[in-house]
Design a protein around this motif. Structure first.
Motif: not given
Length: 450
Positions: A436-444
Motif C-alpha cells: 500500500v506504500t507507493p514507490s518513489i524513484p530515488a532522485e539523482p
C-alpha cells in the motif's frame, strides 16, 4: 591471584547450564563469566515438537538469557574466531564492528547444526527442525496447506498441499511427524471440505529402523503405531531429489509435496572451523573425561573446555573401548555441571573429577497421549510413556518460571481445544505495508565537483 576471565561460547544446553553453575559456585573476586550467543535465549529443543503443534506456547520453550544469568555478562553476538594461542576470541556483535574478547578459560559449546547432504532441491524446498523459528514456521505452513487444499478445485494442488514428507527417523523426526499429524488431524474438524484420508504423511529413513536410541522392538512398536495412523513409512530409503517439490526416493517412487522437513541428524557448528583447537575426523572438539580439550597425543590444552554435541567425550561407563557419550540432552546437562565444577576446582588449585554417567534411557512423544519410553531397562508405551516424557522434560527445562508456564499450558489444554490458526504473516510482516506504500524513484544525486 588475579581475577580470572571465563568466556562461554554458546548458550545452548551446555552453555546455559555451565554458566548458571559457574555463577553460583564461583566468588565474584575469583572470576567473571561472559556468555556469547547471537540469540537472546536458550531453546529447549525437546519441546520444539510440542511448541510446533500448539501444545505449549513457543515462548515457553525458550529461556531468556539475561533473566537467568543475572551474575554473568551476556554479549549478544557471534564468535567468528578463537585464537587460543593468544587466548582471544573475536566476537561480531549484532550491530557494529567486531571486537576481541580476551579470556583465561574458554568453554567452547556452540552446539550443532543440521547435517544436510548435497541433494538437489533440498536447500530451496526443505526446512529444518532445530530452531524455534523453524518450529513456528512449520506449524504455520502446515495449517496454511490445509487452507490451500480446502479452497482449491484443482485435485493436483490439493494432493500436493496435503502431502507432508519428513526425512529422518530419529527422535526429532518421529516426534515432529507425530505431533504435526496430530495437530492437522485436530484441525480437520474445521475443514468440512477435507477428510483425514486426503492427507498423506510420509517418513523417509535411510536405515532399517527408527529411534536407534532404544531397542529394536521399541522402534518396531513405534512404526506400528504410525502405520495404524495411516502414515507412509519408508525404511531403508533415501531422498534423492526434491527439485520443484518433486520428491524422488531411492525405492523408485516419486510424488509432489509442498512440505519437506529435514531431520536427518546434526553436525558440529561450522564455527569450529575458525579455531586453533584440536578436533577429530568428524569435526568435534576432542576432550578427556574431565572435559578439558585435548590434543591428538592426549595432552591437555590449558584453559580450554568443551562438552555436548560439538565434542567427543569418552564414555567411562561403556564396556566398548573408545566409546563416546551420545549427543543427547541427558549427557549435555550433566557434562555442563561437571565441567563447571572442574573449572572452579582448577581456578582454586584443585584437581577436577572425571565425568561418568550411564545413559538411563530415552523417552519420546508420538502425539497427544501417545509415547514410547525405555528407562533403566523398563519399557513403556502409550499414555504412561507419554506422561513420563512430559514429566521428564518439564523437570529438565531451566528455571521455575518456565516450568510453571509449561504446566499451565498443559493444564489449559485439558479443558480448551488446541489453537489451530495459522499466523503465516509473521514470516513476511513487511509485505502488507509495502503493497500500500507507493514507490518513489530515488532522485539523482549531483556529482561532487572538485
Amino acid at each position: 591471584m588475579s581475577k580470572q576471565r571465563i568466556l562461554v561460547v554458546g548458550a545452548g544446553h551446555v552453555g546455559l547450564y555451565a554458566a548458571l553453575r559457574l555463577t553460583k559456585k564461583i566468588k565474584s573476586h575469583e572470576a567473571e563469566v561472559t556468555v556469547v550467543d547471537p540469540q537472546p535465549h536458550m531453546t529447549y529443543q525437546p519441546f520444539l515438537p510440542e511448541a510446533s503443534a500448539g501444545n505449549i506456547s513457543p515462548r515457553h520453550s525458550v529461556v531468556p538469557l539475561r533473566r537467568e544469568l543475572k551474575k554473568a555478562n551476556v554479549l549478544a553476538g557471534e564468535v567468528t574466531r578463537i585464537e587460543h594461542a593468544r587466548k582471544v576470541a573475536t566476537v561480531q556483535p549484532i550491530v557494529g564492528p567486531a571486537r576481541e574478547v580476551p579470556y583465561d578459560h574458554i568453554v567452547v559449546v556452540p552446539g550443532s547444526v543440521s547435517r544436510t547432504l548435497p541433494i538437489p532441491g533440498l536447500r530451496e524446498h526443505a526446512v529444518g527442525f532445530k530452531t524455534i523459528g523453524e518450529a513456528i514456521y512449520l506449524r504455520n505452513h502446515v495449517l496454511e496447506r490445509l487452507d490451500v487444499a480446502a479452497a482449491t478445485t484443482d485435485p493436483d494442488v490439493r494432493r500436493n498441499a496435503l502431502t507432508f514428507v519428513f526425512v529422518g527417523g530419529g527422535y526429532a523426526g518421529i516426534e515432529a511427524l507425530a505431533e504435526m499429524e496430530d495437530m492437522a488431524h485436530d484441525a480437520l474438524r474445521y475443514y468440512p471440505e477435507l477428510k483425514h484420508s486426503d492427507m498423506r504423511w510420509v517418513l523417509v529413513e535411510a536405515t532399517r529402523r527408527v529411534l536407534p536410541e532404544v531397542d529394536p522392538d521399541m522402534g518396531a512398536y513405534t512404526v506400528q503405531v504410525l502405520l495404524k495412523r495411516n502414515m507412509d513409512i519408508r525404511l531403508d530409503t533415501r531422498l534423492e531429489s526434491c527439485v520443484d517439490g518433486l520428491v524422488r526416493l531411492s525405492d523408485g517412487d516419486e510424488f509432489k509435496a509442498d512440505t519437506i522437513v529435514w531431520t536427518a541428524g546434526v553436525k558440529p557448528s561450522p564455527m569450529l572451523n575458525q579455531t586453533d583447537l584440536p578436533r577429530d575426523e568428524r569435526g568435534r572438539l576432542t576432550c578427556d573425561a574431565q572435559l578439558h580439550i585435548v590434543g591428538p597425543d592426549g595432552a591437555i590444552v590449558e584453559g580450554a573446555w568443551s562438552a555436548g554435541d560439538c565434542s567427543a567425550v569418552p564414555d567411562l561407563t561403556s564396556e566398548t573401548p573408545g566409546a563416546l557419550c551420545s549427543p543427547s540432552a541427558q549427557h549435555a546437562v550433566r557434562q555442563a555441571a561437571r565441567m563447571a565444577d572442574n573449572i572452579v576446582a582448577t581456578i582454586r588449585g584443585r584437581r577436577g573429577k572425571d565425568y561418568a554417567h550411564k545413559h538411563v534411557g530415552s523417552v519420546a512423544s508420538l502425539g497427544l497421549h501417545k509415547g514410547v519410553a525405555q528407562v533403566y531397562g523398563i519399557k513403556l508405551t502409550g499414555i504412561l510413556a507419554w506422561l513420563m516424557h512430559r514429566t521428564y522434560h518439564m523437570s529438565r527445562i531451566p528455571s521455575f518460571n518456565r516450568k510453571v508456564r509449561v504446566v499451565v499450558d498443559w493444564t489449559l489444554a485439558l479443558f480448551l481445544r488446541r489453537e489451530v490458526v495459522s499466523l503465516g504473516g509473521l514470516h513476511r510482516p513487511h509485505d502488507p505495508f509495502t503493497e500500500v506504500t507507493p514507490s518513489i524513484p530515488a532522485e539523482p544525486r549531483e556529482e561532487l565537483k572538485i
